[in-house]
Design an enzyme around this catalytic site. Sequence first.
Site, PDB file in Angstrom:
ATOM      1  CB  VAL A 226      -0.943  -0.010   1.222  1.00  0.00           C
ATOM      2  CG1 VAL A 226      -1.601   1.348   1.412  1.00  0.00           C
ATOM      3  CG2 VAL A 226      -1.996  -1.090   1.051  1.00  0.00           C
ATOM      4  CB  ALA A 227       3.946   2.076   1.883  1.00  0.00           C
TER       5      ALA A 227
ATOM      6  CG  ASP B 150     -11.005  34.328 -37.066  1.00  0.00           C
ATOM      7  OD1 ASP B 150     -10.311  34.453 -36.039  1.00  0.00           O
ATOM      8  OD2 ASP B 150     -12.244  34.332 -37.032  1.00  0.00           O
TER       9      ASP B 150
ATOM     10  CG  ASP C 288     -14.217  29.916 -39.747  1.00  0.00           C
ATOM     11  OD1 ASP C 288     -13.439  29.932 -40.706  1.00  0.00           O
ATOM     12  OD2 ASP C 288     -14.739  30.930 -39.265  1.00  0.00           O
TER      13      ASP C 288
ATOM     14  CG  ASP D  81     -16.209  34.297 -37.061  1.00  0.00           C
ATOM     15  OD1 ASP D  81     -16.558  33.833 -38.161  1.00  0.00           O
ATOM     16  OD2 ASP D  81     -15.531  35.337 -36.951  1.00  0.00           O
TER      17      ASP D  81
ATOM     18  CD  GLU E 285       5.540   6.060   1.806  1.00  0.00           C
ATOM     19  OE1 GLU E 285       4.964   7.110   2.126  1.00  0.00           O
ATOM     20  OE2 GLU E 285       5.040   5.181   1.080  1.00  0.00           O
TER      21      GLU E 285
ATOM     22  CG  ASN F   1       4.563   6.477  -3.318  1.00  0.00           C
ATOM     23  OD1 ASN F   1       4.043   7.129  -4.209  1.00  0.00           O
ATOM     24  ND2 ASN F   1       3.948   6.189  -2.188  1.00  0.00           N
TER      25      ASN F   1
END
Length: 925
Positions: A286-287, A333, A652, A648, A717, A714
Amino acid sequence: MGDTVMKKPGDFYLRSVEDCLKDLGSSDKGLSNEEAKRRLSQYGENQLVALARTPQWLQFLFQFKDIFVIILVVAGTVSYATGDVRGGSIMFAIVLIDACLGYYQEHKAERIMDSLRRMIESPARVYRDGELSELPLAGIVPGDILHVEEGDKIPADIRIVESLNLRTNDFSLTGESMPQDKHSRPIEKESALADRDNMAYLGTTVAAGNARGVVVATGMNTEVGRIAGLTQVEQKSKSPLQVEIQFIAKWITVFAIVIGTILFAVIKWQGFGLNVALIYALGIAVAVVPQALPMQITVALSNGVARLAKKNAVIKKLSSVETLGSTNVICTDKTGTLTKNEMTVKHIWFDGNEYTLSGIGYEPKGDVLGSDGKKLTEDELKKLELLLDVATMASNAEIHGPDDNHPGWYPVGDPTEAALITASTKLGTRSSNEDEENPELQEFCFDSERKRMSSVRQFGDRKVLCMKGALGSVLSVSSFIHRQGKAVRLTDETVEMLNTLNAEYSKKAMRVLAFGYRELKDRENEYEVEETEKEAILLGLMAMNDPAKEGVREAIEAAHEAHIKTFVMTGDHAITAQAVGRQIHLSPDNKEAPVITGEELSGMDDTQLTKTMQGSTSLIFSRVSPEDKLRIVKILKASGEVVAVTGDGVNDAPALKSAHIGVAMGGIGTDVAKEASELILLDDSFSTLVFAIREGRTIYNNLKKTVVASLTTNAAELTIVLMGLVGATLSGWPIPILVVQILAIDLLAEILPLTALTFDPGSKDVMTSHPRRQNEHILNKRISLEILFLGVLMGGLAFVNFVLFMGRTGAELTVTHELYARATTLSYTTIVSCQFANIMSRRYAFDSIFNSNFWSNKKMLGAIAISIGLILTAIYTPFSGFFGYAPLTMTDWVYVLAGVAVFLAAHEIIKTFKRSNRKVAALTA
């Protein structure tokens, strides 16, 4: 109007326009505001019930399907089963905290996206009390008369009242792949939905033309509303970074299982009991798993989206945020993005004379001045009336004065057409009842091939074609020119003079429109464009100015500094575009940006075009078609560029959809353009796009820091555990850190600071470095070696402090010794203190931790302060027994701080080498 007897929405296509209006209690002028309010309370808002979404309780449960969480749940369950209530409780506490934080962040992100979707809805154009106005979509009611035009999304189910070459894209509803022609005639027999050609439905879009229609159904009563309940749960796409993190997570999970299995075997071999070996092996597995990473990524992306929205940049998908940071080419544009899109007619050429107009924007204030600079008399103004009448008759826009939503005069419709309406209103030649006095019989809409539009109008007993468009386009269908009240045949000399005048205006960054007309003979009301738009009489020219936006020049320069190429793609004349390019310093070396016209582009093969674009930091593509834009984008993508495209209009949409990041204009953009885009600029500003790219880079950099910092601890650890096992094997020492303390590193020390690290402001060089390559990964060889080195150092320092503690106290420690808890607490505090230093130092890739920006991320400093408070509380209160802690002395803290100093020194030495390598790379580049 009183209560209306509503027919079923599906029946209106069988009825005449007159009957539909009668049944709906409406008229050509629409509803009154008072009646609309009554109907809104009767029928409710024009909104669909939200798409079928995952229930909140199920969203919470989904937090437990992550592989990291599953490992914790299994480990916690085994811990309880073997009697380790303390370890199991901490594991489940981590699970619950991560689940709550993850659920909260996902729910928050969902609410942010919902609010942003509402921000980018375009208003509907509705006739109320006979006037055309813009209203929110939710306020539309049955009986309203709507005006829709090219690029609009149909906001409700409507029966067509009047169609002007209307064609709609119905694919989303009927599956028809081609745009469908629409008319206002009743259908004679019952028909399927796809064959109801006098109806337009919510969710479809206008492909061409325009129309007026009466609303027959809103919200859940629409055809789309009927099937909304059947919609599947909305799918959420993941960004490349999220995919990469999932890959890293699976790799780490496999590693954790393998290392846990090995440790289980070693511990059993050392003579420990089954329960101890099982608990310890699961705890170590888990660590080494960074449990909070998925949640931290969601935090970074959702908060980045919220920050962008505050700066008028609306992201439609979380996964698009990361792509922004990789952008290295912007295809933009011109009008409305680089320029203000506040068109103002400045010059008029008519009957051989040039006139100047004063005034700015859409407010109809200003005068017309002759060549002598004097204001024109009424008689002189009257001569211009013919030109201005044709200009307004060939326009659909309107201008409105200030109101609650607009502080100044504003356009409804195309800004260029609004400029013509403004000019006519200034001169006093425009009638408020113009459309009623001169009704439109036929309209030929603008398209990118013809480059003009025209309208057939009834002037008393005459029918007149009114036309506007690019000079070359209008000249191509004109045979005469207006001179002193007569139509005189065009000559080559006149055409050359007009082209010269057009070029002079264009050099001043002005957009030029030409106008023409033609009287039509009596004939039927069906008109063919080729037969109608011919042998016209050219009237004159209008030149309008659209100044560059404030801040665009600085944004262009920032883009160049960020090694982002900027290409302009416009339908305007090359000279006009080049003039704007000079104003905004489009070329970084203060030279003219190269121009490639549409004609030149068509003569280049893909290899030539690729070479040209790769060798240029700025280019102008003028007079380009939608197909040209799409081709440019595809070639850039094929060359490995990450492309952002702004647009726009309907034309386009293909390029927007093809780009990695489609960027639509929120103000002037059509619904079709917004639909095809991932990013909406509410202020239509290029500067906002550059800011969004900066934000995208910052978000990615912060996530990279978070991932690397998390994996470093990690590694630490795992290091101290492995060193402890070696010590236990060779010297019989007890394990230097407890499983419950390893879990507490995540629970008490890491979750808050690492999450706050995602809020880090952008570094000073974030917009001077090269964009991230698409195939670049967080865990490359260099980063992996750095994580391994610093993780081993961090865990090693903790182990050294544990060994030194035994030496200076003279204690032969065992797990039952009274000083053992203090020794493991020393190991624990060494790791978490080094991790705080690691998180702080990770903020700067090259700079020392000791710099002027030390205090800039107050959220992270606050998170570290809270974490320190939690740790001290756990050590110096009765809670200490639960975690296996014991109070540390001042001498112990000196050893902790000495470990932090060594760790920081190593960090600083690494950065010194990085800076040196960067200088060498810069010199050799």
